[in-house]
Design a protein around this motif. Structure first.
Motif, mmCIF file in Angstrom:
data_model
loop_
_atom_site.group_PDB
_atom_site.id
_atom_site.type_symbol
_atom_site.label_atom_id
_atom_site.label_comp_id
_atom_site.label_asym_id
_atom_site.label_seq_id
_atom_site.Cartn_x
_atom_site.Cartn_y
_atom_site.Cartn_z
ATOM 1 N N UNK A 1 0.726 -1.149 0.244
ATOM 2 C CA UNK A 1 0.032 -0.114 -0.164
ATOM 3 C C UNK A 1 0.932 1.249 0.026
ATOM 4 N N UNK A 2 2.031 1.226 0.746
ATOM 5 C CA UNK A 2 2.901 2.446 1.232
ATOM 6 C C UNK A 2 3.553 2.705 -0.415
ATOM 7 N N UNK A 3 4.079 1.837 -0.942
ATOM 8 C CA UNK A 3 4.777 2.069 -2.279
ATOM 9 C C UNK A 3 3.982 2.535 -3.296
ATOM 10 N N UNK B 1 -2.638 -13.300 1.051
ATOM 11 C CA UNK B 1 -3.427 -12.252 1.705
ATOM 12 C C UNK B 1 -3.074 -11.148 2.018
ATOM 13 N N UNK B 2 -1.782 -10.843 2.351
ATOM 14 C CA UNK B 2 -1.093 -9.784 2.492
ATOM 15 C C UNK B 2 -1.307 -8.741 1.077
ATOM 16 N N UNK B 3 -0.885 -9.482 -0.037
ATOM 17 C CA UNK B 3 -1.234 -8.933 -1.419
ATOM 18 C C UNK B 3 -2.513 -8.510 -1.573
ATOM 19 N N UNK B 4 -3.413 -9.285 -1.160
ATOM 20 C CA UNK B 4 -4.894 -8.984 -1.685
ATOM 21 C C UNK B 4 -5.534 -8.003 -0.803
ATOM 22 N N UNK B 5 -5.200 -7.860 0.695
ATOM 23 C CA UNK B 5 -5.532 -6.905 1.444
ATOM 24 C C UNK B 5 -4.827 -5.492 0.986
ATOM 25 N N UNK C 1 -4.344 -4.711 -2.214
ATOM 26 C CA UNK C 1 -5.076 -4.526 -3.228
ATOM 27 C C UNK C 1 -6.438 -4.021 -3.033
ATOM 28 N N UNK C 2 -7.165 -4.560 -1.991
ATOM 29 C CA UNK C 2 -8.491 -3.969 -1.699
ATOM 30 C C UNK C 2 -8.218 -2.499 -1.013
ATOM 31 N N UNK C 3 -7.455 -2.207 -0.219
ATOM 32 C CA UNK C 3 -7.205 -0.902 0.163
ATOM 33 C C UNK C 3 -7.018 0.160 -0.920
ATOM 34 N N UNK C 4 -6.049 -0.292 -1.638
ATOM 35 C CA UNK C 4 -5.816 0.601 -3.041
ATOM 36 C C UNK C 4 -6.779 0.879 -3.976
ATOM 37 N N UNK C 5 -7.479 -0.227 -4.176
ATOM 38 C CA UNK C 5 -8.484 -0.364 -5.303
ATOM 39 C C UNK C 5 -8.242 0.366 -6.400
ATOM 40 N N UNK C 6 -6.945 -0.390 -7.131
ATOM 41 C CA UNK C 6 -6.912 0.040 -8.412
ATOM 42 C C UNK C 6 -6.588 -1.331 -9.128
#
Length: 561
Positions: free
Chosen positions: A108-110, A130-134, A136-141
């Motif tokens: 998310x930060x990068x 799951x870390x990556x998918x979390x 992705x969900x936060x960024x929603x791009x």
């Protein structure tokens, strides 16, 4: 449909008041033409230190070529990984679940700071995904995940091996049923090269669930790490992410309630890991989808167990690739009415459209997947139990081979390391309910997996005659009569903290119950005498985790009030 593919990166590339940003982008080699293109972050959890992740940086370079060939700018960055196989059975295992949140935060930060328009994540070990998918969900791009793929099976003296073979060899060594030569031989041959742990353990479970959810390309979960199909998958990523950008199709469009139901269904049908409960709940929170433990039970009640995978079954994940891959399984489950075929996926097509031309499973020619008419078990293996020992729930993994009910005296251990001594000195006996406590999200902290204990019990020959309960969690490689994720945990004053040796414990899978058979007066006296122990850590990431983490029933998330 979007004609503006660079709606995030243009903040840096087109704003005349940001010359330093543009200077750095020219400095990495971008041209004037490149500055007009959308930028895709390509994140890898590659590192040299374990077989699950050792090849991921190479796959990231393959993906990068594919992205650039699709008229996009592909830029690789890295995040951390923690090897469960290496850290299991040590204090280092406390960092494993914590790494899921570090991975999510760092991605998310990068992407937030670098203004990437899209994201491709190349993930290996189980917390990576799951870390990556979390994130992705936060960024929603626009985003998709590439699974690094499963490892090939090892071999020693005619026996097929995998990582769990080495853990269970320890139990045999403790029981004196294996020679030193064979013990070493199993260890040296269990992991023959690159790829994630081979059975339907947590890595393969999460890859399968994420594919069923629609967040990876078809057969990503079943394409083995060293098979040409994995390279072909990476070569297809560029067109796929370009299409996602063009459609402006984002994770929250794909990761819907119905998509999560598809993911859970596949976990149940294939005999997946208990960790899927934690991870899918956390992933759902990242996209504001309501999901609880009870949703897993509802789906478990109506989905048969169809796949004969290790740890309880026969096959490694590589066997699925040979009979059609995950697309064939999804096609079959869809034909039987178990999946929502109208869910959109990262291909821009629905799940039904993705699997339409997949090979049909041919029953009788393989014993990897069984038909619904003759399943391995008529209902699924993951069961949610409640009772005075788990007022807020617990997760059992019962494949049908262990029985449906267990009643026995407690044998209590404050942490997993005491248990190995208990096996060696004969303290654990047939008929016992082994209790491992103070290993929960806050109590450990970090909720480590109890793979070494379950493997030692299996290897010592006690696997069919004892049960194990814990406020920690289990590896996907654990099997036997095991119940984890007990909430409230011991550190928070849950009843598991008050259990004493020889107390009777009754576990009833049919009635979804787990209870300590001790009278309320005795429990009240014990509770009055109990004091919460001090945290095992005083600073650092484990301390921060213990202060922030929610319960296992809440997915062990750390990013909500």
């Amino acid at each position: 449909m979007s004609t503006e593919l660079n709606k995030y990166s243009k903040t840096l590339t087109q704003d005349p008041t940001l010359p330093a940003a543009q200077a750095m982008l020219y400095g990495i080699g971008l041209t004037d033409e490149d500055m007009q293109k959308a930028q895709v972050g390509i994140v890898s959890t590659g590192f040299d230190g374990n077989t699950c992740n050792m090849h991921l940086n190479g796959l990231a370079q393959d993906v990068k070529k594919s992205v650039w060939a699709s008229d996009l700018v592909g830029l690789v960055f890295n995040t951390i990984g923690v090897s469960d196989g290496i850290s299991n059975g040590t204090a280092g295992m406390r960092y494993s679940l914590v790494s899921r949140d570090i991975i999510a935060d760092s991605i998310e930060a990068v992407c937030g700071a670098q203004y990437y328009d899209g994201l491709v994540a190349i993930m290996g070990c189980d917390k990576n995904m799951p870390g990556a998918l979390i994130a992705m969900g936060r960024l929603n791009r626009p985003a998709l995940m590439v699974y690094g793929g499963t490892i090939a099976g090892g071999h020693y003296k005619g026996q097929e091996l995998n990582i769990i073979s080495s853990f269970e060899a320890l139990g045999k060594k403790l029981a004196g049923t294996i020679s030193d030569e064979d013990y070493k031989g199993i260890i040296k041959n269990s992991c023959p090269g690159a790829g994630a742990c081979g059975g339907m353990y947590t890595a393969n479970t999460m890859a399968s669930a994420i594919e069923a959810m629609g967040m990876s390309l078809p057969n990503s979960s079943s394409n083995p790490a060293i098979d040409p199909s994995k390279k072909e998958e990476c070569a297809a990523v560029g067109k796929a992410i370009h299409n996602l950008l063009k459609l402006d199709l984002k994770p929250r469009d794909i990761m819907t309630r119905k998509a999560f139901e598809n993911a859970i269904t596949v976990v149940m049908a294939t005999g997946g890991s208990t960790n899927a409960v934690l991870h899918l709940i956390a992933m759902a929170k990242a996209v504001d989808v309501e999901l609880t433990q009870d949703d897993f039970q509802k789906i478990s009640d109506r989905i048969p167990l169809l796949a004969d995978f290790k740890p309880s079954g026969t096959h490694l994940m590589g066997a699925l690739h040979k009979v059609g891959g995950m697309s064939s399984v999804l096609k079959y489950l869809l034909e039987k009415g178990f999946l929502h075929g109208d869910c959109i996926t990262v291909t821009g097509k629905t799940l039904a459209e993705n699997v339409k031309d997949a090979p049909s499973l041919v029953f009788g020619e393989n014993n990897v997947i069984f038909p619904v008419e003759t399943p391995l078990k008529p209902t699924a293996h993951l069961q949610i139990l409640y009772g005075n020992l788990a007022e807020k729930g617990s997760v059992a993994k019962i494949t049908g081979k262990e029985g449906e009910r267990f009643k026995g005296p407690a044998r209590v251990f404050n942490g997993e390391f005491e248990l190995i001594d208990g096996i060696q000195n004969g303290r654990v006996k047939s008929g016992d309910v082994v209790v491992i406590r103070y290993v929960g999200p806050k109590g450990a902290p970090g909720m480590p997996e109890m793979l070494k204990p379950t493997s030692a019990i299996m290897g010592s020959g006690l696997g069919k005659s004892v049960a194990m309960i814990t406020d920690g969690r289990f590896s996907g490689g654990s099997h036997g009569f095991v119940i984890g994720h007990i909430v409230p945990e011991a550190f928070a004053g849950g009843l598991i903290a008050l259990v004493e040796d020889d107390d009777l414990i009754e576990i009833d899978i049919t009635n979804h119950s787990i209870n300590l058979l001790v009278d309320e007066k005795t429990i009240a006296l014990r509770r009055a005498a109990w004091k919460q122990p001090a945290l095992n850590v005083k600073n650092g990431v484990l301390w921060k985790y213990a202060k922030q983490v929610k319960t296992a029933a809440d997915g062990c998330v750390t990013d909500e009030e």
